[in-house]
Write an enzyme that holds these catalytic residues in place. Sequence first.
Site, short mmCIF file in Angstrom:
data_model
loop_
_atom_site.label_atom_id
_atom_site.label_comp_id
_atom_site.label_asym_id
_atom_site.label_seq_id
_atom_site.Cartn_x
_atom_site.Cartn_y
_atom_site.Cartn_z
N HIS A 278 0.85 -1.19 0.00
CA HIS A 278 0.00 0.00 0.00
C HIS A 278 0.88 1.23 0.00
O HIS A 278 1.91 1.25 0.68
CB HIS A 278 -0.88 0.05 1.25
CG HIS A 278 -1.90 -1.03 1.29
ND1 HIS A 278 -1.61 -2.29 1.76
CD2 HIS A 278 -3.20 -1.05 0.91
CE1 HIS A 278 -2.70 -3.05 1.65
NE2 HIS A 278 -3.67 -2.32 1.14
N LYS B 157 -1.48 -8.00 -4.06
CA LYS B 157 -2.34 -6.81 -3.92
C LYS B 157 -1.45 -5.58 -3.98
O LYS B 157 -0.50 -5.46 -3.22
CB LYS B 157 -3.09 -6.86 -2.58
CG LYS B 157 -3.99 -5.65 -2.38
CD LYS B 157 -4.69 -5.73 -1.02
CE LYS B 157 -5.59 -4.52 -0.82
NZ LYS B 157 -6.01 -4.37 0.57
N LYS C 2 -14.76 23.55 -21.87
CA LYS C 2 -15.58 23.54 -23.10
C LYS C 2 -14.96 24.35 -24.25
O LYS C 2 -15.18 24.02 -25.41
CB LYS C 2 -16.97 24.13 -22.80
CG LYS C 2 -17.92 23.15 -22.15
CD LYS C 2 -19.30 23.78 -22.02
CE LYS C 2 -20.24 22.86 -21.31
NZ LYS C 2 -21.59 23.37 -21.17
N ASP D 146 -25.60 21.48 -26.17
CA ASP D 146 -26.32 22.39 -25.26
C ASP D 146 -27.38 23.15 -26.06
O ASP D 146 -28.47 23.44 -25.57
CB ASP D 146 -25.37 23.41 -24.63
CG ASP D 146 -24.50 22.78 -23.55
OD1 ASP D 146 -24.91 21.76 -22.98
OD2 ASP D 146 -23.40 23.30 -23.29
P1 NAP Z 1 -20.21 30.59 -17.19
O1 NAP Z 1 -19.64 30.60 -18.56
O2 NAP Z 1 -19.30 30.58 -16.02
O3 NAP Z 1 -21.18 31.89 -17.06
C1 NAP Z 1 -21.76 32.21 -15.82
C2 NAP Z 1 -22.70 33.42 -15.99
O4 NAP Z 1 -23.31 33.65 -14.72
C3 NAP Z 1 -21.98 34.71 -16.38
O5 NAP Z 1 -22.79 35.46 -17.24
C4 NAP Z 1 -21.83 35.42 -15.02
O6 NAP Z 1 -21.83 36.84 -15.11
C5 NAP Z 1 -23.12 35.01 -14.34
N1 NAP Z 1 -23.01 35.10 -12.89
C6 NAP Z 1 -22.25 34.34 -12.07
N2 NAP Z 1 -22.41 34.74 -10.79
C7 NAP Z 1 -23.29 35.76 -10.81
C8 NAP Z 1 -23.85 36.60 -9.82
N3 NAP Z 1 -23.54 36.43 -8.53
N4 NAP Z 1 -24.72 37.56 -10.20
C9 NAP Z 1 -25.05 37.70 -11.50
N5 NAP Z 1 -24.56 36.97 -12.50
C10 NAP Z 1 -23.68 36.00 -12.16
O7 NAP Z 1 -21.18 29.35 -16.99
P2 NAP Z 1 -22.07 28.59 -18.11
O8 NAP Z 1 -21.33 27.45 -18.67
O9 NAP Z 1 -22.63 29.59 -19.05
O10 NAP Z 1 -23.22 27.96 -17.21
C11 NAP Z 1 -24.21 28.80 -16.66
C12 NAP Z 1 -25.32 27.98 -16.03
O11 NAP Z 1 -25.94 27.19 -17.03
C13 NAP Z 1 -24.83 27.00 -14.97
O12 NAP Z 1 -25.78 26.98 -13.92
C14 NAP Z 1 -24.83 25.67 -15.68
O13 NAP Z 1 -25.02 24.58 -14.80
C15 NAP Z 1 -26.02 25.84 -16.59
N6 NAP Z 1 -25.98 24.94 -17.75
C16 NAP Z 1 -27.02 24.07 -17.87
C17 NAP Z 1 -27.03 23.17 -18.91
C18 NAP Z 1 -28.18 22.20 -18.99
O14 NAP Z 1 -28.09 21.25 -19.76
N7 NAP Z 1 -29.27 22.43 -18.27
C19 NAP Z 1 -26.01 23.15 -19.86
C20 NAP Z 1 -24.96 24.09 -19.73
C21 NAP Z 1 -24.97 24.98 -18.67
P3 NAP Z 1 -20.46 37.66 -15.26
O15 NAP Z 1 -20.12 37.64 -16.70
O16 NAP Z 1 -20.81 39.00 -14.74
O17 NAP Z 1 -19.43 36.96 -14.42
#
Ligand code: NAP
Length: 475
Positions: A111, A136, A279, A315
């Site tokens: 281990h 093991k 991504k 997406d």
């Molecule tokens: P991301 O690229 O990190 O973008 C996050 C966004 O949220 C930015 O516009 C950011 O604004 C904003 N934000 C973060 N904290 C905030 C706050 N406290 N107040 C106001 N705005 C805030 O993330 P993403 O990949 O786009 O994902 C965003 C969401 O979509 C996540 O919840 C993710 O789980 C969801 N999602 C869901 C699916 C699905 O299949 N359902 C697929 C993809 C993503 P700023 O630019 O000002 O930082």
Amino acid sequence: MICISIIFSNMDAAIADLKKANNIADIIELRVDYIFGLDIKKLIEAAEKPVIVTNRRKADNGKFEGAEEERLSILKKAIDLGADYVDIEIDSNYNEIINDKKNSKIIISYHNFDETPENINEIFDKLNSTNADIIKIVTTANKLADNLKIIELIKKSEKPIIGLCMGPLGEISRILSTIYGSFLTFASLDKGKESAPGQIPAETLRNIYRIDEIKPGFKLYGVIGKPISKSKGYIVHNSLFKKEKLNNIYLKFEVNDLEKFMKNFSSLLAGFSVTMPHKENILKFIGVIDPVAKKIGAVNTVVNNNGKLTGYNTDIIGAIKAIEVKTEIKDKNVTILGAGGAARAIAVGVLEKQGKLTILNRTVEKAEKLSKEFNCNFGSLQDFEKIKTDILINTTSIGMHPEINGTPINTKFVKNIIVLDAIYSQEKTKLLQEAEKNNCTIISGIEMYINQAAGQFKIWTGKEADINFMRNIIK
Ligand code: NAP
């Protein structure tokens, strides 16, 4: 085979867990170093499955603190009582146990709780040179590639071998090892009952990962991201593979260094999902990018066709399909909150469907940048009350843990419209709850998630996924 370790500190609790383990384990390890008031005979009698008796020293993360002579005498007693297997460490006086083994089989073990050392092959040779019945070798994975070193040992061993990596980065070895020929893999009886870091509950190994059913020649899929521990895609995709009777398995890969991952693993994978933060960066490692993914600038799905990697983005269909169940997008005023990766994908989809798009974001400059690219309107989150919206889509992370009681905009202005929240960690975010009260038609992020996962399944297998089945799995 799945082995469950019994690690309780008193006999009553140990017997209670043993009875539970009888129902799910193929083999049971009695960690006698844990048990106060030890009665090995009683434990062996209570086990309905073959048992391994292990008496680990404190120095090896065990609990035994007595003299070495006493420790070995407990193992000899286990042999006399007919223990099926006895574990003895390579740096102990192992011959004393091997030479006295009677009807028991001896597991000679190594281990390492810090690393997977460079000289792992030498260690293997030393284990192999003993007269033990089973080797093991259990190390700690500090990088994903450490799992591959252990899998190589499993493949080359002529003797029965148990090979695993511990720690969060070693999780994949706990799933793949038996498929590659490890004599067993260790699992926990339940969450919180792990005897070593990174153990997976036995139920999950058997019913989700199907380690008894997956055969050599299987196709390996997975998700890469960081952090990945909370990702639930492995439940959805493995359940779909099971339903379609496919010899495929889907694992979680916590990837820190994308370049190293692609070098070591991309050829092993038949396909994979990509999540944050990879991504966008993944694009430079992929030969062919689907035009839609190129337009979005992000890939969430990769398929490997004989070494040729192609990237897609599902997406977009995930969101658009979820909306189109409720309404047409053409000529509707669509407002997206957020300007990150999900917003980009959905914006491309909305414009393709001829919606009239506005992007609102906390950081207005980001919304402005996107609006220039997509030739649409932009503003701050506060601007929502000033503009006309028919379909509202939240892609900010507000509403997700730890801000589950937050909403990105004042919900008193969210009335009589269609609202999709991309967040899928819960069915109804606060925004959706408030919107529903205000007579809105709401769409859960789970619907978007299901549709994008169905898109991935189609790309990888050519088959249509059963959406209702997926919905039930998630719920
Ligand atoms: P991301 O690229 O990190 O973008 C996050 C966004 O949220 C930015 O516009 C950011 O604004 C904003 N934000 C973060 N904290 C905030 C706050 N406290 N107040 C106001 N705005 C805030 O993330 P993403 O990949 O786009 O994902 C965003 C969401 O979509 C996540 O919840 C993710 O789980 C969801 N999602 C869901 C699916 C699905 O299949 N359902 C697929 C993809 C993503 P700023 O630019 O000002 O930082």
